[in-house]
Write an enzyme that holds these catalytic residues in place. Sequence first.
Site, PDB file in Angstrom:
ATOM      1  N   ASP A  58     -26.743  39.408  25.612  1.00  0.00           N
ATOM      2  CA  ASP A  58     -27.668  38.030  24.964  1.00  0.00           C
ATOM      3  C   ASP A  58     -26.839  37.435  23.856  1.00  0.00           C
ATOM      4  O   ASP A  58     -27.321  36.680  23.265  1.00  0.00           O
ATOM      5  CB  ASP A  58     -28.992  38.609  24.757  1.00  0.00           C
ATOM      6  CG  ASP A  58     -29.000  39.588  23.473  1.00  0.00           C
ATOM      7  OD1 ASP A  58     -27.719  40.092  23.328  1.00  0.00           O
ATOM      8  OD2 ASP A  58     -30.013  40.085  22.826  1.00  0.00           O
ATOM      9  N   SER A  59     -25.505  38.143  23.910  1.00  0.00           N
ATOM     10  CA  SER A  59     -24.773  37.411  23.018  1.00  0.00           C
ATOM     11  C   SER A  59     -24.242  35.684  23.562  1.00  0.00           C
ATOM     12  O   SER A  59     -23.936  35.093  22.609  1.00  0.00           O
ATOM     13  CB  SER A  59     -23.293  38.035  22.818  1.00  0.00           C
ATOM     14  OG  SER A  59     -22.771  38.340  24.064  1.00  0.00           O
ATOM     15  N   ASP A  66     -28.629  42.317  29.782  1.00  0.00           N
ATOM     16  CA  ASP A  66     -29.231  42.591  28.762  1.00  0.00           C
ATOM     17  C   ASP A  66     -30.574  42.224  28.710  1.00  0.00           C
ATOM     18  O   ASP A  66     -30.919  41.094  29.389  1.00  0.00           O
ATOM     19  CB  ASP A  66     -28.530  41.664  27.481  1.00  0.00           C
ATOM     20  CG  ASP A  66     -27.994  42.546  26.412  1.00  0.00           C
ATOM     21  OD1 ASP A  66     -28.424  43.547  26.350  1.00  0.00           O
ATOM     22  OD2 ASP A  66     -26.986  41.849  25.658  1.00  0.00           O
ATOM     23  N   LYS A  83     -29.857  46.390  30.005  1.00  0.00           N
ATOM     24  CA  LYS A  83     -29.339  47.032  28.815  1.00  0.00           C
ATOM     25  C   LYS A  83     -30.439  46.700  27.792  1.00  0.00           C
ATOM     26  O   LYS A  83     -30.899  45.606  27.804  1.00  0.00           O
ATOM     27  CB  LYS A  83     -27.855  46.541  28.270  1.00  0.00           C
ATOM     28  CG  LYS A  83     -27.578  47.555  26.886  1.00  0.00           C
ATOM     29  CD  LYS A  83     -26.246  47.047  26.633  1.00  0.00           C
ATOM     30  CE  LYS A  83     -25.939  45.647  25.831  1.00  0.00           C
ATOM     31  NZ  LYS A  83     -26.536  45.269  24.659  1.00  0.00           N
ATOM     32  N   GLU A 102     -31.876  47.466  23.351  1.00  0.00           N
ATOM     33  CA  GLU A 102     -31.370  48.038  22.138  1.00  0.00           C
ATOM     34  C   GLU A 102     -32.445  48.883  21.471  1.00  0.00           C
ATOM     35  O   GLU A 102     -33.471  48.732  21.825  1.00  0.00           O
ATOM     36  CB  GLU A 102     -31.356  46.880  21.215  1.00  0.00           C
ATOM     37  CG  GLU A 102     -30.142  45.853  21.490  1.00  0.00           C
ATOM     38  CD  GLU A 102     -29.952  44.547  20.822  1.00  0.00           C
ATOM     39  OE1 GLU A 102     -30.372  44.862  19.559  1.00  0.00           O
ATOM     40  OE2 GLU A 102     -28.980  43.715  21.075  1.00  0.00           O
ATOM     41  N   GLU A 124     -22.417  50.524  18.746  1.00  0.00           N
ATOM     42  CA  GLU A 124     -21.858  49.049  18.238  1.00  0.00           C
ATOM     43  C   GLU A 124     -21.595  49.542  16.483  1.00  0.00           C
ATOM     44  O   GLU A 124     -22.594  49.927  16.171  1.00  0.00           O
ATOM     45  CB  GLU A 124     -22.705  48.071  18.377  1.00  0.00           C
ATOM     46  CG  GLU A 124     -22.264  46.846  17.633  1.00  0.00           C
ATOM     47  CD  GLU A 124     -22.526  45.521  18.279  1.00  0.00           C
ATOM     48  OE1 GLU A 124     -23.251  45.688  19.380  1.00  0.00           O
ATOM     49  OE2 GLU A 124     -22.277  44.498  17.981  1.00  0.00           O
TER      50      GLU A 124
HETATM   51  O1  KIV Z   1     -24.833  40.959  23.871  1.00  0.00           O
HETATM   52  C1  KIV Z   1     -23.627  41.565  24.002  1.00  0.00           C
HETATM   53  O2  KIV Z   1     -22.721  40.759  24.275  1.00  0.00           O
HETATM   54  C2  KIV Z   1     -23.711  42.898  23.699  1.00  0.00           C
HETATM   55  C3  KIV Z   1     -22.224  43.485  23.573  1.00  0.00           C
HETATM   56  C4  KIV Z   1     -21.429  43.139  22.554  1.00  0.00           C
HETATM   57  C5  KIV Z   1     -22.530  44.787  23.762  1.00  0.00           C
HETATM   58  O3  KIV Z   1     -24.588  43.546  23.557  1.00  0.00           O
END
Ligand code: KIV
Length: 282
Positions: free
Chosen positions: A64-65, A103, A133, A135, A198
Amino acid sequence: MAPSVTNPKTNGTLAAAKDRRPMTVPDFMAAKSRGTRLTMLTAYDYTLARILDDAGVDAILVGDSLGMVMQGEPHSLKVTLNEMIYHTRLVARGIRTSLLVADMPFMSYQVSPQHALESAGRLVKEGGAHAVKLEGGERSARAVEAITSADIPVMGHVGLTPQSVHRLGGFRVQRDAARLLDDALALSQAGAFALVVECIPVDLAEQIRKSVKIPTIGIGAGAGCDGQVLVTHDMLGLYGDLHPRFVKQYADVGSSIAHAVEEYCREVREGEFPGPEHSFRS
Ligand code: KIV
């Protein structure tokens, strides 16, 4: 053992893409006991996913970056589930052997375990993700249990969790050892198959790696993890808004693009491009 070829794109020696077996979740988990370090990078579209997959990265994360890197926001909080599904679908088309992890965006898994399961199901069914994934440590354990109950593999994410940016007061190194260890254990017990750690101190990352049976994938957590992940646009020099200390820049693709574009503009303006070799005759 797979034969090696020289990939002209990377100039490196790589196992031939056609001979590589697809990376599965059990393979990914087994790498820890074999002592094989895992690699993961982010992608948000077909073209980049194809390059990363051909280059042999073990897992591709649709992070989600993308809220920052693709959308130009200062954080990832505005990214929607539909946007994640869209980008996951694009990446899925470029993947042949890498494990595809998507994510779960902010507010797609926090409300209830049932909601988390529904969101994860959409990432798999509509996006083509192999795993999701999310958090958070202990607070996300029930969501992990619900998602894994439907056989959807979950990667956890502890330490600096970017979706908590407002509570944390910024993107800062996390040092609460007891809490982070509890979080890692809670996710592992809830059924996560791997864990992103992280921005935590090296010795703490090492302690977490030894405390859990699942692979730990570090970003800003030093070398004592079972694998590493970076945002591809950071390591290629494509995204310059932030310069975290933990990023190693392996290429300066941003400058190469800028030079190519300047050259293109000059040639068009001076009548050099297109030449006869780029034109058709009647
Ligand atoms: O959103 C993302 O790209 C991430 C990575 C930095 C682990 O969660």
